[in-house]
Design a protein around this motif. Structure first.
Motif, PDB file in Angstrom:
ATOM      1  N   TRP A  74       0.807  -1.220   0.000  1.00 15.26           N
ATOM      2  CA  TRP A  74       0.000   0.000   0.000  1.00 15.26           C
ATOM      3  C   TRP A  74       0.842   1.272   0.000  1.00 15.26           C
ATOM      4  O   TRP A  74       0.405   2.310  -0.467  1.00 15.26           O
ATOM      5  CB  TRP A  74      -0.930   0.004   1.211  1.00 15.26           C
ATOM      6  CG  TRP A  74      -2.124  -0.864   0.980  1.00 15.26           C
ATOM      7  CD1 TRP A  74      -2.306  -2.129   1.432  1.00 15.26           C
ATOM      8  CD2 TRP A  74      -3.271  -0.543   0.211  1.00 15.26           C
ATOM      9  NE1 TRP A  74      -3.495  -2.636   0.991  1.00 15.26           N
ATOM     10  CE2 TRP A  74      -4.126  -1.659   0.238  1.00 15.26           C
ATOM     11  CE3 TRP A  74      -3.680   0.578  -0.492  1.00 15.26           C
ATOM     12  CZ2 TRP A  74      -5.346  -1.683  -0.410  1.00 15.26           C
ATOM     13  CZ3 TRP A  74      -4.895   0.549  -1.144  1.00 15.26           C
ATOM     14  CH2 TRP A  74      -5.706  -0.570  -1.090  1.00 15.26           C
ATOM     15  N   LEU A  75       2.037   1.222   0.525  1.00 17.37           N
ATOM     16  CA  LEU A  75       2.862   2.426   0.603  1.00 17.37           C
ATOM     17  C   LEU A  75       3.907   2.507  -0.510  1.00 17.37           C
ATOM     18  O   LEU A  75       4.745   3.401  -0.492  1.00 17.37           O
ATOM     19  CB  LEU A  75       3.561   2.473   1.968  1.00 17.37           C
ATOM     20  CG  LEU A  75       2.625   2.519   3.172  1.00 17.37           C
ATOM     21  CD1 LEU A  75       3.423   2.471   4.465  1.00 17.37           C
ATOM     22  CD2 LEU A  75       1.741   3.751   3.124  1.00 17.37           C
ATOM     23  N   GLU A  76       3.830   1.626  -1.487  1.00 17.83           N
ATOM     24  CA  GLU A  76       4.820   1.597  -2.559  1.00 17.83           C
ATOM     25  C   GLU A  76       4.254   2.160  -3.857  1.00 17.83           C
ATOM     26  O   GLU A  76       3.044   2.124  -4.082  1.00 17.83           O
ATOM     27  CB  GLU A  76       5.296   0.165  -2.784  1.00 17.83           C
ATOM     28  CG  GLU A  76       6.025  -0.407  -1.595  1.00 17.83           C
ATOM     29  CD  GLU A  76       6.357  -1.876  -1.778  1.00 17.83           C
ATOM     30  OE1 GLU A  76       5.670  -2.570  -2.541  1.00 17.83           O
ATOM     31  OE2 GLU A  76       7.307  -2.327  -1.137  1.00 17.83           O
ATOM     32  N   GLN A  77       5.117   2.679  -4.687  1.00 15.34           N
ATOM     33  CA  GLN A  77       4.841   3.189  -6.032  1.00 15.34           C
ATOM     34  C   GLN A  77       3.970   4.438  -6.066  1.00 15.34           C
ATOM     35  O   GLN A  77       3.243   4.671  -7.019  1.00 15.34           O
ATOM     36  CB  GLN A  77       4.226   2.098  -6.912  1.00 15.34           C
ATOM     37  CG  GLN A  77       5.181   0.985  -7.212  1.00 15.34           C
ATOM     38  CD  GLN A  77       4.596  -0.004  -8.202  1.00 15.34           C
ATOM     39  OE1 GLN A  77       3.394  -0.060  -8.420  1.00 15.34           O
ATOM     40  NE2 GLN A  77       5.463  -0.790  -8.808  1.00 15.34           N
ATOM     41  N   TRP A  78       4.055   5.253  -5.065  1.00 14.13           N
ATOM     42  CA  TRP A  78       3.339   6.522  -5.081  1.00 14.13           C
ATOM     43  C   TRP A  78       4.224   7.567  -5.737  1.00 14.13           C
ATOM     44  O   TRP A  78       5.422   7.640  -5.505  1.00 14.13           O
ATOM     45  CB  TRP A  78       2.994   6.969  -3.666  1.00 14.13           C
ATOM     46  CG  TRP A  78       1.862   6.199  -3.059  1.00 14.13           C
ATOM     47  CD1 TRP A  78       1.973   5.136  -2.219  1.00 14.13           C
ATOM     48  CD2 TRP A  78       0.474   6.426  -3.255  1.00 14.13           C
ATOM     49  NE1 TRP A  78       0.735   4.679  -1.875  1.00 14.13           N
ATOM     50  CE2 TRP A  78      -0.218   5.460  -2.498  1.00 14.13           C
ATOM     51  CE3 TRP A  78      -0.250   7.342  -3.997  1.00 14.13           C
ATOM     52  CZ2 TRP A  78      -1.602   5.395  -2.460  1.00 14.13           C
ATOM     53  CZ3 TRP A  78      -1.638   7.278  -3.955  1.00 14.13           C
ATOM     54  CH2 TRP A  78      -2.292   6.323  -3.196  1.00 14.13           C
ATOM     55  N   MET A 115      -1.152  13.252  -5.674  1.00 16.25           N
ATOM     56  CA  MET A 115      -0.476  11.969  -5.601  1.00 16.25           C
ATOM     57  C   MET A 115      -1.209  10.956  -6.465  1.00 16.25           C
ATOM     58  O   MET A 115      -2.433  11.018  -6.603  1.00 16.25           O
ATOM     59  CB  MET A 115      -0.401  11.475  -4.156  1.00 16.25           C
ATOM     60  CG  MET A 115       0.400  12.405  -3.274  1.00 16.25           C
ATOM     61  SD  MET A 115       0.848  11.687  -1.720  1.00 16.25           S
ATOM     62  CE  MET A 115       1.908  10.389  -2.208  1.00 16.25           C
ATOM     63  N   ALA A 116      -0.442  10.028  -7.025  1.00 20.96           N
ATOM     64  CA  ALA A 116      -1.028   8.967  -7.850  1.00 20.96           C
ATOM     65  C   ALA A 116      -0.251   7.685  -7.608  1.00 20.96           C
ATOM     66  O   ALA A 116       0.946   7.703  -7.328  1.00 20.96           O
ATOM     67  CB  ALA A 116      -0.976   9.348  -9.321  1.00 20.96           C
ATOM     68  N   ARG A 117      -0.967   6.596  -7.727  1.00 22.05           N
ATOM     69  CA  ARG A 117      -0.348   5.271  -7.584  1.00 22.05           C
ATOM     70  C   ARG A 117      -0.825   4.424  -8.749  1.00 22.05           C
ATOM     71  O   ARG A 117      -1.990   4.050  -8.815  1.00 22.05           O
ATOM     72  CB  ARG A 117      -0.742   4.622  -6.262  1.00 22.05           C
ATOM     73  CG  ARG A 117      -0.148   3.258  -6.075  1.00 22.05           C
ATOM     74  CD  ARG A 117      -0.481   2.770  -4.664  1.00 22.05           C
ATOM     75  NE  ARG A 117       0.085   1.481  -4.439  1.00 22.05           N
ATOM     76  CZ  ARG A 117      -0.617   0.348  -4.512  1.00 22.05           C
ATOM     77  NH1 ARG A 117      -1.890   0.370  -4.796  1.00 22.05           N
ATOM     78  NH2 ARG A 117      -0.033  -0.803  -4.295  1.00 22.05           N
ATOM     79  N   GLU A 118       0.074   4.172  -9.683  1.00 21.80           N
ATOM     80  CA  GLU A 118      -0.276   3.425 -10.874  1.00 21.80           C
ATOM     81  C   GLU A 118       0.418   2.073 -10.846  1.00 21.80           C
ATOM     82  O   GLU A 118       1.636   1.985 -10.723  1.00 21.80           O
ATOM     83  CB  GLU A 118       0.159   4.200 -12.115  1.00 21.80           C
ATOM     84  CG  GLU A 118      -0.387   3.670 -13.390  1.00 21.80           C
ATOM     85  CD  GLU A 118      -0.124   4.592 -14.558  1.00 21.80           C
ATOM     86  OE1 GLU A 118      -0.168   4.095 -15.690  1.00 21.80           O
ATOM     87  OE2 GLU A 118       0.125   5.787 -14.341  1.00 21.80           O
ATOM     88  N   THR A 119      -0.375   1.011 -10.952  1.00 21.17           N
ATOM     89  CA  THR A 119       0.174  -0.349 -10.998  1.00 21.17           C
ATOM     90  C   THR A 119      -0.207  -0.972 -12.337  1.00 21.17           C
ATOM     91  O   THR A 119      -0.852  -0.325 -13.160  1.00 21.17           O
ATOM     92  CB  THR A 119      -0.359  -1.214  -9.845  1.00 21.17           C
ATOM     93  OG1 THR A 119      -1.764  -1.395 -10.013  1.00 21.17           O
ATOM     94  CG2 THR A 119      -0.084  -0.579  -8.484  1.00 21.17           C
ATOM     95  N   THR A 120       0.150  -2.215 -12.524  1.00 23.60           N
ATOM     96  CA  THR A 120      -0.192  -2.886 -13.775  1.00 23.60           C
ATOM     97  C   THR A 120      -1.677  -3.186 -13.873  1.00 23.60           C
ATOM     98  O   THR A 120      -2.185  -3.423 -14.962  1.00 23.60           O
ATOM     99  CB  THR A 120       0.594  -4.201 -13.910  1.00 23.60           C
ATOM    100  OG1 THR A 120       0.346  -5.005 -12.765  1.00 23.60           O
ATOM    101  CG2 THR A 120       2.078  -3.919 -14.030  1.00 23.60           C
ATOM    102  N   ARG A 121      -2.384  -3.182 -12.735  1.00 24.90           N
ATOM    103  CA  ARG A 121      -3.813  -3.521 -12.720  1.00 24.90           C
ATOM    104  C   ARG A 121      -4.740  -2.333 -12.540  1.00 24.90           C
ATOM    105  O   ARG A 121      -5.913  -2.401 -12.888  1.00 24.90           O
ATOM    106  CB  ARG A 121      -4.095  -4.532 -11.625  1.00 24.90           C
ATOM    107  CG  ARG A 121      -3.406  -5.864 -11.847  1.00 24.90           C
ATOM    108  CD  ARG A 121      -3.681  -6.755 -10.711  1.00 24.90           C
ATOM    109  NE  ARG A 121      -3.174  -6.124  -9.494  1.00 24.90           N
ATOM    110  CZ  ARG A 121      -3.013  -6.725  -8.355  1.00 24.90           C
ATOM    111  NH1 ARG A 121      -3.348  -7.978  -8.232  1.00 24.90           N
ATOM    112  NH2 ARG A 121      -2.535  -6.107  -7.300  1.00 24.90           N
ATOM    113  N   ASP A 122      -4.261  -1.243 -11.937  1.00 24.90           N
ATOM    114  CA  ASP A 122      -5.161  -0.130 -11.671  1.00 24.90           C
ATOM    115  C   ASP A 122      -4.381   1.171 -11.548  1.00 24.90           C
ATOM    116  O   ASP A 122      -3.170   1.195 -11.580  1.00 24.90           O
ATOM    117  CB  ASP A 122      -5.967  -0.373 -10.384  1.00 24.90           C
ATOM    118  CG  ASP A 122      -5.079  -0.647  -9.175  1.00 24.90           C
ATOM    119  OD1 ASP A 122      -3.874  -0.395  -9.262  1.00 24.90           O
ATOM    120  OD2 ASP A 122      -5.595  -1.119  -8.166  1.00 24.90           O
ATOM    121  N   LYS A 123      -5.172   2.269 -11.393  1.00 31.17           N
ATOM    122  CA  LYS A 123      -4.585   3.591 -11.177  1.00 31.17           C
ATOM    123  C   LYS A 123      -5.422   4.322 -10.164  1.00 31.17           C
ATOM    124  O   LYS A 123      -6.624   4.336 -10.233  1.00 31.17           O
ATOM    125  CB  LYS A 123      -4.548   4.361 -12.493  1.00 31.17           C
ATOM    126  CG  LYS A 123      -3.940   5.729 -12.346  1.00 31.17           C
ATOM    127  CD  LYS A 123      -3.834   6.424 -13.677  1.00 31.17           C
ATOM    128  CE  LYS A 123      -3.211   7.789 -13.496  1.00 31.17           C
ATOM    129  NZ  LYS A 123      -3.110   8.502 -14.734  1.00 31.17           N
TER     130      LYS A 123
END
Length: 166
Positions: A128-132, A158-166
């Motif tokens: 939860w605290l990674e890739q922000w 702030m944004a958190r973008e992963t391979t599955r969601d944003k």
């Protein structure tokens, strides 16, 4: 008796020789690079050489690639194979522990070294605290004269973008 006198110099020569084993990339113009394959995204190949450092090469300019250490190869069908890669022109072979896999150059989506694969896998299921990413702004405006005003602005994006969601 003479064969015994040659054994010591031959052993000494073999001990002093440095065995150079590295990945080898051959380019269309005949040049060769030796080093370690770091990664490829399907368009460029990054090779880390001893003297020059990291070199990015257009994959279209590579005629052959031979690795001496296993690399992760992501294929178009979603399969990832770990093994030694040998390619020539548009075809290649991955020598994996489970057997040999024949590949077509167009099927390769990515090539990753062991370190790059660990980084890639950490991005698949981040905590939860990674890739922000983002930033914060703070502004203060003071006005003095006939009237005294003080303004303070605070902004956060702030944004958190992963391979599955944003």
């Amino acid at each position: 008796m003479k064969t015994h006198s040659l054994v010591f110099p031959i052993i000494l020569l073999l001990c002093c020789c440095r065995l150079v084993v590295a990945d080898q990339v051959t380019l269309k113009n005949g040049d060769r690079l030796t080093g370690s394959v770091v990664r490829s995204d399907g368009k460029t190949l990054v090779v880390k050489t001893e003297l020059v450092g990291e070199v990015s090469i257009a994959l279209a300019d590579v005629t052959s690639l031979v690795t001496d250490k296993p690399v992760y190869v992501a294929l178009g069908n979603g399969q990832t194979v770990l093994g030694l890669v040998t390619t020539k022109d548009d075809s290649g072979e991955i020598k994996a522990s489970s057997g040999s896999v024949t590949i077509n150059r167009g099927d390769v989506r990515a090539i990753r070294s062991e370190a790059e694969q660990k980084v890639y896998e950490s991005t698949l299921n981040p905590g939860w605290l990674e890739q922000w990413t983002g930033g914060a702004d703070l502004g203060i405006a003071l006005t003095r004269g006939n009237s005294n005003t003080t303004n303070m602005d605070l902004g956060l994006a702030m944004a958190r973008e992963t391979t599955r969601d944003k």
